[in-house]
Design an enzyme around this catalytic site. Structure first.
Site, mmCIF file in Angstrom:
data_model
loop_
_atom_site.group_PDB
_atom_site.id
_atom_site.type_symbol
_atom_site.label_atom_id
_atom_site.label_comp_id
_atom_site.label_asym_id
_atom_site.label_seq_id
_atom_site.Cartn_x
_atom_site.Cartn_y
_atom_site.Cartn_z
ATOM 1 N N GLU A 100 21.810 25.312 -30.134
ATOM 2 C CA GLU A 100 23.291 25.753 -30.141
ATOM 3 C C GLU A 100 24.214 24.814 -31.121
ATOM 4 O O GLU A 100 24.806 25.148 -32.087
ATOM 5 C CB GLU A 100 24.118 26.029 -28.999
ATOM 6 C CG GLU A 100 25.435 26.692 -29.346
ATOM 7 C CD GLU A 100 25.735 27.035 -27.821
ATOM 8 O OE1 GLU A 100 25.460 27.024 -26.799
ATOM 9 O OE2 GLU A 100 27.267 27.293 -27.823
ATOM 10 N N ASP B 258 28.951 20.165 -22.840
ATOM 11 C CA ASP B 258 27.931 21.336 -23.356
ATOM 12 C C ASP B 258 27.010 21.016 -24.379
ATOM 13 O O ASP B 258 27.320 21.396 -25.688
ATOM 14 C CB ASP B 258 29.131 22.421 -23.836
ATOM 15 C CG ASP B 258 28.751 23.737 -23.926
ATOM 16 O OD1 ASP B 258 27.106 23.904 -23.473
ATOM 17 O OD2 ASP B 258 29.101 24.786 -24.413
ATOM 18 N N GLU C 17 33.676 30.491 -17.379
ATOM 19 C CA GLU C 17 33.951 31.255 -18.675
ATOM 20 C C GLU C 17 33.869 32.897 -18.329
ATOM 21 O O GLU C 17 33.234 33.793 -19.072
ATOM 22 C CB GLU C 17 32.697 31.083 -19.712
ATOM 23 C CG GLU C 17 32.583 29.502 -20.020
ATOM 24 C CD GLU C 17 31.789 29.124 -21.051
ATOM 25 O OE1 GLU C 17 30.703 29.564 -21.299
ATOM 26 O OE2 GLU C 17 31.805 28.169 -21.697
HETATM 27 O O1 GCW Z 1 27.027 26.203 -24.380
HETATM 28 C C1 GCW Z 1 28.066 27.470 -24.041
HETATM 29 C C2 GCW Z 1 27.358 28.636 -24.731
HETATM 30 C C3 GCW Z 1 27.782 29.962 -24.000
HETATM 31 C C4 GCW Z 1 26.977 29.777 -22.854
HETATM 32 C C5 GCW Z 1 27.552 28.796 -22.103
HETATM 33 C C6 GCW Z 1 26.671 28.472 -20.688
HETATM 34 C C7 GCW Z 1 25.774 31.724 -21.666
HETATM 35 O O2 GCW Z 1 28.570 28.512 -25.982
HETATM 36 O O3 GCW Z 1 27.264 30.993 -24.921
HETATM 37 O O4 GCW Z 1 26.905 31.182 -22.128
HETATM 38 O O5 GCW Z 1 27.470 27.660 -22.692
HETATM 39 O O6 GCW Z 1 26.089 27.516 -20.658
HETATM 40 O O7 GCW Z 1 26.995 29.192 -19.748
#
Ligand code: GCW
Length: 706
Positions: free
Chosen positions: A405, A377, A298
């Site tokens: 989240e 995720d 990312e």
């Molecule tokens: O779950 C996702 C999140 C990001 C996060 C990423 C990660 C810190 O939306 O905000 O970044 O994973 O785990 O690195």
């Protein structure tokens, strides 16, 4: 900060009544023994008991509770040397000890209790064990028990930013106000809130905390160098509670902080830069834990830019921290976040395994590969990440997300204990995922696993990687926004200590401590609200393991197509005929083949794939009949209606007892319930309407769909 005193969570004064009303002796030296003595002194002063501090071995005949370092064991186990114990013993073997000995003995004879430990860290855990037991610590029959954590790596990761980030705010994915560490560009001058937090964490057994976001922005990167003094202050607070501090670091630091023209892990100057950085950190913080790294993920920098592998990157850092017995937590969350939705062959779920499995055995002893529990995720339902089963020669940590989240953002009451317990107990090598003798996921993370399919030794050769999870805490009055979300933090800590604990029993523990003296009805209502809350949330959100369907960016609330045509790789492929992602080997992306047998075959076949993961692995018509006997479309309608009804029932259960707890707690819970009901209804109506319109198939029961 809010200005209001933070809620006591699971350590209100009354939780110490049983200890405080007795004659208590604390014996031994050491920094944490002083902490224990302070706790006991405060409790006995409050509840009319008596406290004395003695040297180890002094006479203590009339004491009702003795907390003592064991005379024969007073030499602390200082070595962090990685254990070479044979890990083939399988479940039930004593914990691998690769750090400080944190075990304690709990002995009761005729109602008097002695807690004995070889180290002051063990003694602190022993104290909180007695706190948790309350009166029952002194009640039962004579006993002599030894308690030890399943792993010495029990960690929380904070995604807190020093500067307020323009889109992510002070705490990335934080739903509890601001950061307890930072306030708009600075480490707080007043760290009293951090001290309270450390005490809460110690009481549930957490012993490591990474204090900044894995997305390391410019200012935050400097915690490693110019702002190290601030980290020293934070570490001093945690140290009193037996907790070591870790930092997330940017892989590009040699360039951004050091002025070098490369961060290539095989470049000598880069390696030296890290050696010097590590030396400065450990010089300032001798018990510093290590670095957490999100690389090539990312947008975060990493070794790929130089054509190097993740083992090259991790091992270079590992060498720099090795002289101090430091660790590198290297995250396996690596995937292409710029993929083309038109390209059906790229599958984000495959990515972590594709990157990391070939590197098994290549990581240094002090590297822990930190693996999110699922391949995508932190969704409400995902299969276990196959990476956990694919790296027998690597230390793997299981990563969970305590911050909600994707599970209601602490607006919704969602207790995750059952989900985690299910994940921890999953067995990759058993047909039903539960019975049998092969290792559980908890065994793999705690270094006890024996990999049935490891062609080499048949053993997991590396020691534990332990557990890590994203914290859900902020400067909110209740720490976690929703007071019930405290239970998730509580359960996470306790499950790290003993992954076999029953999540329902943990709720009872949490209620007992948090609402001391409350009528039994309060505990019953909490169980009625939270026991099935994970499943309930799953019912009214994305169906059958398909995941996402959230609003892009902030990830709250429904948006069925929100991520469908984006570069993030999280698609459902719904059309007028059907839905789901074909991840089979035969016709799909091949992801199912990343599992060991029998799960590769179980997931591959439509006839054996479990219902709850059907759309994760298969694209099927809406009329496909599930094992439950319902069609996919009818399942979607039914679960969404039922999910909302269950939220109404939860509210009903809680309303019976809401006046029996502190009105502030009660008010916050009511507020959140109103939002949960609104949001669940929105989910139900959008998801049902979307699929009615797509499929044209009406609800068998003729309920209102728009
Ligand atoms: O779950 C996702 C999140 C990001 C996060 C990423 C990660 C810190 O939306 O905000 O970044 O994973 O785990 O690195």
């Amino acid at each position: 900060m809010t200005g209001v005193a933070p809620h006591a969570a699971w350590l209100p004064d009354d939780a110490f009544a049983a200890i405080g009303s007795r004659r208590v002796v604390v014996a031994g030296d050491g920094a944490l023994t002083a902490t224990i003595a302070e706790e006991v002194a405060a409790a006995t002063a409050r509840f009319g008991g008596a406290f004395s501090r003695l040297d180890v071995g002094d006479g203590v005949s009339d004491a009702e509770l003795v907390l003592t370092l064991a005379p024969s064991l007073v030499e602390p186990v200082e070595t962090i040397e990685v254990s070479t114990r044979d890990a083939s013993a399988g479940s039930g073997a004593a914990a691998e000890v690769s750090g400080i000995d944190e075990s304690f003995r709990f002995m009761r004879e005729a109602g008097a209790v002695v807690v004995q430990a070889g180290t002051d860290a063990g003694l602190l855990h022993g104290l909180f064990h007695v706190v948790r037991l309350g009166e029952t610590a002194f009640d039962g029959p004579d006993t002599d028990e030894t308690h030890a954590p399943a792993t010495d790596l029990r960690m929380l990761d904070h995604w807190d930013n020093v500067d307020v980030h323009p889109t992510m705010g002070q705490v990335e994915r934080g739903y509890s106000g601001g950061s307890i560490f930072y306030d708009n560009g600075f480490v707080r001058a007043d760290l009293s809130r951090v001290e309270r937090y450390a005490r809460l964490l110690a009481a549930v057994g957490i012993n490591r905390v990474a204090i900044n976001n894995v997305n390391v922005h410019e200012h935050e990167a400097r915690l490693l160098t110019d702002d190290l003094g601030d980290v020293v202050r934070v570490a001093a607070v945690f140290r009193r509670w037996g907790i070591r501090v870790h930092l997330s670091v940017s892989f590009a630091s040699p360039v951004t902080l050091g002025g070098l023209d490369t961060s290539d892990p095989l470049d000598q100057d880069v390696a030296h830069w890290w050696v010097r950085a590590a030396a400065r950190v450990w010089d300032a913080i001798p018990d510093f834990g290590g670095f957490v790294v999100k690389a090539d993920s990312e947008g975060q920098p990493g070794p790929f830019a130089y054509g190097r592998t993740h083992a090259d990157g991790a091992n270079m850092l590992a060498a720099a921290v090795e002289p101090y017995e430091g660790l590198v937590h290297w995250r396996a969350f690596v995937y292409d976040h710029r993929q083309d939705w038109r390209d059906r062959s790229t599958d984000r779920a495959r990515a972590a395994y594709d990157h990391f499995h070939p590197l098994d055995g290549a990581f240094s002893e002090n590297v822990v590969v930190q693996v999110k529990y699922g391949p995508l995720d932190f969704q409400v339902r995902e299969p276990l990440s196959p990476v956990l089963a694919a790296m027998p020669h690597t230390r793997v940590a299981l990563e969970l997300q305590v911050t909600q989240e994707y599970t209601g953002q602490q607006q919704h009451a969602v207790y995750l204990g059952q989900q985690w317990s299910q994940l921890l107990g999953f067995r990759f090598w058993e047909p039903d995922g539960v019975g049998g003798g092969s290792p559980t996921v908890a065994d793999l993370a705690t270094g006890r696993g024996k990999a049935a399919n490891d062609p080499g030794t048949g053993r997991w050769r590396k020691p534990a990687g332990g557990f890590a999870a994203v914290s859900n805490v902020g400067d909110d009055e209740f720490w976690t926004g929703h007071p019930f979300a405290q239970a998730n933090l509580y359960a996470y800590g306790r499950l790290c200590w003993d992954p076999t604990l029953d999540p329902g029993a943990l709720l009872d523990e949490w209620v007992g401590l948090t609402f001391p003296g409350a009528p039994d009805a309060v505990g019953e209502a909490v169980r009625a609200v939270l026991d099935r809350s994970w499943e309930t949330y799953e019912q009214y959100t994305a169906p059958l393991g398909v995941g996402f369907m959230v609003r892009p960016g902030h990830h709250y609330g429904p948006d069925v197509d929100g991520y469908e045509y984006t570069p993030w790789g999280t698609y459902h492929f719904a059309d007028r005929d059907g839905i789901g992602v074909d991840r089979t080997v035969r016709t799909g992306t091949g992801y199912a083949g990343q599992y060991p047998s029998p799960w590769s075959a179980t997931y591959e076949s439509l006839s054996t794939c479990p219902d709850e993961l059907l759309l994760f692995f298969h694209h099927v018509p809406y009329t496909h009949v599930l094992h439950s006997g319902k069609s996919v479309i009818q399942h979607i309608y039914d679960t969404h209606f039922e999910g909302v009804s269950r939220v109404e029932e939860m509210i009903g259960e809680w309303s019976k007892v809401s006046t029996l707890v502190d009105p502030r707690v009660s008010e916050r819970i009511s507020e959140r319930f109103a939002e949960q009901l609104r949001s669940a209804t929105e989910w139900r109506d959008q998801v049902n309407t979307y699929f009615l319109r797509k499929s044209g198939i009406p609800d068998e029961r003729g309920r209102t769909i728009y």
